[in-house]
Design a protein around this motif. Sequence first.
Motif, short mmCIF file in Angstrom:
data_model
loop_
_atom_site.label_atom_id
_atom_site.label_comp_id
_atom_site.label_asym_id
_atom_site.label_seq_id
_atom_site.Cartn_x
_atom_site.Cartn_y
_atom_site.Cartn_z
N LYS A 68 0.83 -1.21 0.00
CA LYS A 68 0.00 0.00 0.00
C LYS A 68 0.86 1.25 0.00
O LYS A 68 0.57 2.23 -0.71
N LYS A 69 1.93 1.22 0.78
CA LYS A 69 2.80 2.39 0.91
C LYS A 69 3.37 2.81 -0.43
O LYS A 69 3.41 3.99 -0.77
N TYR A 70 3.83 1.84 -1.23
CA TYR A 70 4.47 2.15 -2.50
C TYR A 70 3.48 2.20 -3.66
O TYR A 70 3.71 2.89 -4.66
N ALA A 71 2.37 1.47 -3.52
CA ALA A 71 1.34 1.53 -4.57
C ALA A 71 0.69 2.90 -4.61
O ALA A 71 0.36 3.42 -5.69
N HIS A 72 0.52 3.51 -3.44
CA HIS A 72 -0.07 4.84 -3.35
C HIS A 72 1.01 5.92 -3.38
O HIS A 72 1.11 6.78 -2.51
N ARG A 73 1.81 5.87 -4.43
CA ARG A 73 2.90 6.82 -4.56
C ARG A 73 3.25 6.99 -6.04
O ARG A 73 3.27 6.03 -6.80
N GLY A 74 3.49 8.22 -6.46
CA GLY A 74 3.94 8.49 -7.81
C GLY A 74 2.90 8.21 -8.87
O GLY A 74 1.69 8.18 -8.62
N THR A 75 3.38 8.00 -10.08
CA THR A 75 2.51 7.71 -11.22
C THR A 75 3.32 6.95 -12.26
O THR A 75 4.56 6.87 -12.16
N VAL A 76 2.67 6.40 -13.26
CA VAL A 76 3.41 5.65 -14.29
C VAL A 76 4.15 6.62 -15.20
O VAL A 76 3.78 7.79 -15.33
N GLU A 77 5.19 6.14 -15.82
CA GLU A 77 6.09 6.97 -16.62
C GLU A 77 5.37 7.75 -17.72
O GLU A 77 5.68 8.91 -17.99
N TYR A 78 4.40 7.12 -18.35
CA TYR A 78 3.70 7.73 -19.48
C TYR A 78 3.06 9.06 -19.10
O TYR A 78 3.10 10.03 -19.86
N PHE A 79 2.46 9.11 -17.92
CA PHE A 79 1.70 10.31 -17.52
C PHE A 79 2.61 11.47 -17.13
O PHE A 79 2.14 12.61 -17.00
N LYS A 80 3.90 11.23 -16.95
CA LYS A 80 4.81 12.31 -16.59
C LYS A 80 5.00 13.29 -17.75
O LYS A 80 5.29 14.46 -17.54
N SER A 81 4.82 12.80 -18.96
CA SER A 81 4.98 13.67 -20.13
C SER A 81 3.74 13.71 -21.02
O SER A 81 3.77 14.29 -22.10
N ASN A 82 2.66 13.10 -20.57
CA ASN A 82 1.40 13.09 -21.30
C ASN A 82 0.26 13.44 -20.36
O ASN A 82 0.42 13.38 -19.13
N PRO A 83 -0.90 13.84 -20.91
CA PRO A 83 -2.03 14.15 -20.03
C PRO A 83 -2.37 12.96 -19.13
O PRO A 83 -2.42 11.81 -19.58
N GLY A 84 -2.59 13.27 -17.86
CA GLY A 84 -2.91 12.24 -16.89
C GLY A 84 -2.38 12.62 -15.52
O GLY A 84 -1.74 13.67 -15.36
N PRO A 85 -2.60 11.80 -14.51
CA PRO A 85 -2.18 12.13 -13.14
C PRO A 85 -0.66 12.23 -13.00
O PRO A 85 0.07 11.40 -13.55
N LYS A 86 -0.20 13.23 -12.30
CA LYS A 86 1.22 13.46 -12.11
C LYS A 86 1.73 12.90 -10.78
O LYS A 86 2.93 12.91 -10.51
N GLU A 87 0.83 12.43 -9.98
CA GLU A 87 1.15 11.84 -8.69
C GLU A 87 0.03 10.89 -8.32
O GLU A 87 -0.93 10.73 -9.09
N TYR A 88 0.11 10.29 -7.16
CA TYR A 88 -1.00 9.48 -6.67
C TYR A 88 -2.07 10.42 -6.13
O TYR A 88 -1.79 11.31 -5.33
N TYR A 89 -3.33 10.23 -6.58
CA TYR A 89 -4.44 11.08 -6.19
C TYR A 89 -5.52 10.25 -5.48
O TYR A 89 -6.29 9.54 -6.14
#
Length: 803
Positions: free
Chosen positions: A69-90
Amino acid sequence: MKKIVLLAVLLATYAFGANQCIVCHKGIEDIRDRNSSMMRSILRISEKAGHPGNDCIVCHGGNPKSKSKKYAHRGTVEYFKSNPGPKEYYPAPASSWINQNTCGVCHPNQVAAQMNSLMMTEQGKIQGAMWSFGAKEGYTHVNGNYKTKNPDDPHKRLGTDTYRVYMEKLAMMEPQGFPTEMKELPAAPTVEEIHKDPSLAVYTYLRQECLRCHTGSKGRYRRGDYRGIGCASCHVPYSNEGFYEGNDKSIKKKERAHMLSHQIQSSRKVKVKIHDVEYSGVPVETCSTCHNRGKRIGVSYQGLMETEYQSTFDAEGHGQPKLHTKRYLHMKEDVHYKKGMLCQDCHTSNDLHGDGFLAGANLGAVEIECQDCHGTTKKYPWELPIGYSDEFSEKEKVGKPRGVTQTVAKYLKQGYLPKDKGDGYILTARGNPLPKAVKKGNKIIMHLASGKDIELKPLKLLKEEEALSKEALVAMDVVEAHTSEMECYTCHATWAPQCYGCHVKVDYSGGKKNPDYLKASHDHDMHGTTGGMRDLKKYLVPGKVTETRSYLRWENPALAQNGEGRITPVIPGCQTTITVIGKDGKALLQNYIFKIPNVEGAGKEGQNAIDMAPVQPHTIQKEARSCESCHTSDKALGLGVGGGKLGADPSKTTIMDLMSADGKIVPKQVDEQIPAIPNLKHDYSQFVDENTTQLMTVGHHWKLSHPLQKDERDKLDRRGVCLSCHQDIPKGNLAVSAMTHIAQMAELKIDNKEHQGILNKILNLGALLQVIGGGFIILLILYVIYRKFIKQKSINPMSRGWK
C-alpha cells in the motif's frame, strides 16, 4: 469491428489480473459501466500508458506494480509524466486542485471554468456577510475564496455567440455584479486586532462558518453534509449518514465520511446501481448537502423548512435527528420536484459549472427563467426575445423572437442529448440551448435526467385549449403587469423560509478557537488533498462562532424588486445582529447592527446594514398564492408581520420580575430578560414604514434591487377596499368578483386612495337615493338607458325584442 476486438482484448487483459490495484480493492465498483463510452476512453488511455485494462491509474495514478500500500499509493506511471494524466497518486482524483490532470483530460471546458464559478468563489456570500458588518467592501464584489481573474479573451466564455454578447452587455450594466478579478479574502484576525477593530470578526465568521461549501473543500463532516471535493462534490454519491455501502473490503463500513459507492452519477445515460436500486442523474439530496443554508433552496425544493422543534419521535422515543445540523418541518414540495425533476433538469451546464467568467451573486450566474419553457399566455417561449424576464433594463422586453436551435456546443455533447430533437432545442433567456427541452409543434418534451419524458404545454397553448381557470386568465392574461413586471414565482411560490434576525456571536474569550475551513482548503498538496481532509485541527484560529435567530416564518413572503427590475418574493438575507466577546469575556459589540454609510436617502447615520434578499424560493405550486395575500397584506408591502404593530420596541431592554402597577421593579437583584438591540427600532420583518421610508437594505448586489416604491405600493395596496362596499352586500352571488375588481383597478392604475374616494362617492350617492325614494331611482335608471342606448346610439329597443 476493430473497436470490438480492442475492447475484447482489453477486457481479457483486465480479467487475467493486469490491474493489480484490485488485489487490495477486490470487489470495488467500476467507476462507470464497462460498456460505456467513458470507460472505453479510460481503457484506451490505460493501454497507451502501457497498462492495458488498468482503469484505476488513469484517474488515481500510483504505482500499479507494487503490492505494498505504501508504494502503490505513490507516484505515477512513466507515461503520464509527459502526457495528459495524473502526475502523482491522487486519493481524490476529482479534487479541484489537480483535476485538470484527471477529469479535465476528457472534460477540459468544465474544469477550466470551475475556478471562476460561483460554487468555487462564493463571492455573493462573502459580499453579503461583509455588507452586514458595515459594508466593508461596499457595493463591489472584490473578495472571494481565492485570487483569480477573468480570461483575457472574451471568446473563452462558454456558450453561444448570442450568449457571449448578451453577457458582455450585462457586465457593462452591472460592473459591481460581474467583477473582472477577485482577490483573496483577508486572513482571520488575531485577538489583539479584534480589540482594536471588532468589525474584523466578519473574517472569523466567514472562515469558520460560511465558507465550508465551496467545491475546493470537502466540507464539514456532519450528517447531511458529507460529499466529495471538486467534481466529486456533485458527481460521486454520498449518503446523509456518510457510510460506504459498496463491496470494497478495504473501506471501513462503520466509519463515516465515505462515498456511498465508487461510481459516477451524472446524466440520463449514466446508470448507477446500488443494492437493488438503479438510478440516473444527480439526486437532489446531493445538491442539498450545500444548498441548505443562506437561501436554503435545496431543502426548500424538497419541502423541508427549518424548525426549532424536535418532533416527531422514533421507536425509542428519540426526537428528530439533525440533518445539516438542523431539524425540519415537512412542507409542500416544489411541483417540479413532485414530477421527478432533478436540479439539473432546469439548470444548465453553465449554471452549474460556470461559464469561465466571474459573477458576483446568483442572479448573475443563473441563465434560466420560468418563461424559457412556459412562455406567457400571449407568446410561446420561442416567440419571446432574448433577455425576456432577465432584463436588467427595459430594452429586453421587446425584440425579435429567439426561436430554437438545432445545434449544441461540443462540450455539451458529452452529456445526454435526445435522439429525436423535434423542431429544435429550446433556448434560455440568455441564448444558450436547453438540451433536455425539445420543441415539438406547440409543445415541449422534457427529457429528464431520471430517464422520464414529460410533455409540457406552454401557457399560450393552455389558453388556446381553454385549459386555464378564470383566476389564472385574470392573473396572467388580463392583468398584463403581472406578466411584464413580476417574476412567475412571485405568485407561484406559496411559501419561503424566513429566518428573521441572524444573531451572531464571535467569542474570543478564554483562548477559544475553531477551524478556519478556508485556510485548510488553501493548504492543498500535490496529491490533491486539502488540510481539511488530513487534519482540520491544525487550522484552528482565534474565536468561536455561534448563531441563533429571533424567529422563523414560512408563509407568504414579502415583496420587493429584484436586480432584474421585477417584483419578487424577499426573505431575510444577512440580518446580522452582532455580539463580539473580547479576551476578558466582556462584550466589545453587543447586539450591534452596523449602519451603511453614504447611502442616498438614508439620513446622516445611514441605513441599517441588515438586509432583505430577493429570492426564487424553489417552492413552486400549480395553484398560486391568493390575491389577498399580496393586495391586502401589510407584510407583502414591506410593513412587516402584523404591519409592524405586534412587537415591542426592540431597542429597549426588557426586564421581567415583580413590579408595581406603575412599572417599578421591586427586587434589587434582577437580570435582563431580553437585552436591547440599540439600532433596531422596529421588527426584523419590517423594511419600510407607511411613509415609504426604507428601514434596512434590500438586495445590495444589483442596482435595481429595492423595496416597492410609492407608485408600486399604491398599485398593490387594496387594504380595506373590500369592506367599503361589501359590508352590506346581501347573500348570493356577486356580479363581479373581488379579484376582477383588483385586476381592473391595477390596469386603470387607480391607487388605493382614489379607489376609496370612488367608493365613498358611490356610497354617498346610494344614501342620497335612499332618502329621495325608490321611485326616483327607477326614473333615473330609465333616463340613463334612454340617454345612453336610445338617443345617443339611435338604437330601436323594439328591434332587439325589448318589451
